[in-house]
Write an enzyme that holds these catalytic residues in place. Structure first.
Site, mmCIF file in Angstrom:
data_model
loop_
_atom_site.group_PDB
_atom_site.id
_atom_site.type_symbol
_atom_site.label_atom_id
_atom_site.label_comp_id
_atom_site.label_asym_id
_atom_site.label_seq_id
_atom_site.Cartn_x
_atom_site.Cartn_y
_atom_site.Cartn_z
ATOM 1 N N GLN A 54 0.812 -1.222 -0.130
ATOM 2 C CA GLN A 54 0.168 0.031 0.068
ATOM 3 C C GLN A 54 0.910 1.227 -0.066
ATOM 4 O O GLN A 54 1.254 1.812 1.142
ATOM 5 C CB GLN A 54 -0.869 0.030 1.333
ATOM 6 C CG GLN A 54 -1.905 0.979 1.269
ATOM 7 C CD GLN A 54 -2.963 0.861 0.220
ATOM 8 O OE1 GLN A 54 -3.190 -0.151 -0.233
ATOM 9 N NE2 GLN A 54 -3.601 2.101 -0.280
ATOM 10 N N PHE A 55 1.249 1.672 -1.239
ATOM 11 C CA PHE A 55 2.146 2.941 -1.164
ATOM 12 C C PHE A 55 1.584 4.277 -0.815
ATOM 13 O O PHE A 55 2.318 4.846 -0.298
ATOM 14 C CB PHE A 55 2.614 3.013 -2.566
ATOM 15 C CG PHE A 55 1.664 3.520 -3.653
ATOM 16 C CD1 PHE A 55 1.621 5.035 -3.765
ATOM 17 C CD2 PHE A 55 0.802 2.792 -4.140
ATOM 18 C CE1 PHE A 55 0.550 5.415 -4.557
ATOM 19 C CE2 PHE A 55 -0.184 3.431 -4.910
ATOM 20 C CZ PHE A 55 -0.288 4.703 -5.399
ATOM 21 N N THR A 56 0.144 4.037 -0.660
ATOM 22 C CA THR A 56 -0.106 5.542 -0.241
ATOM 23 C C THR A 56 0.081 5.706 1.336
ATOM 24 O O THR A 56 -0.271 6.918 1.842
ATOM 25 C CB THR A 56 -1.862 5.322 -0.552
ATOM 26 O OG1 THR A 56 -2.314 4.223 0.461
ATOM 27 C CG2 THR A 56 -2.174 5.124 -2.076
#
Length: 118
Positions: free
Chosen positions: A78-80
């Site tokens: 989850q790069f966010t």
């Protein structure tokens, strides 16, 4: 490296209608990786994750970790989680690892988690 841990009764990830991963009760982990994250960061998160006493024991107290509870762990990249929203209204992703590096780090995290959890 950042992780959000959610205790779940069940969780699954579908990609194009195909189940890519699923667990019964356990932890759903959203994992964000930065380019400068290393083995020490990975190992620290794994120790914290596996050591969390968030499951009921026989007396109904939260005293068991995920292994003692017979639970699973589903990790989702989850790069966010590495977004910067300090300026303006458009998030910046400059702190997140680029996709090829993040993919390698994710697979390394999964392998280390499997080894640590047995």
């Amino acid at each position: 490296m950042r992780a959000v841990i959610q205790r779940v009764e069940s969780a699954r990830v579908e990609i194009d209608g195909r189940v890519a991963g699923a667990i019964g009760h356990g932890f759903l982990v959203l994992l964000g990786m930065a380019p400068d994250d290393g083995v020490d960061d990975r190992d620290w998160i794994i120790r914290k994750l596996l050591g969390q006493k968030l499951f009921d024991d026989d007396d109904g107290r939260m005293a068991n970790d995920v292994a003692q509870a017979g639970g699973g762990v589903l990790v989702v990249s989850q790069f966010t989680l590495l977004a910067s929203t300090r300026k303006g209204t458009k998030p910046s992703w400059h702190r997140a690892a680029p996709p090829p590096l993040a993919a390698a780090m994710y697979l390394d995290f999964i392998a280390a988690l499997r080894q640590a959890s047995g």
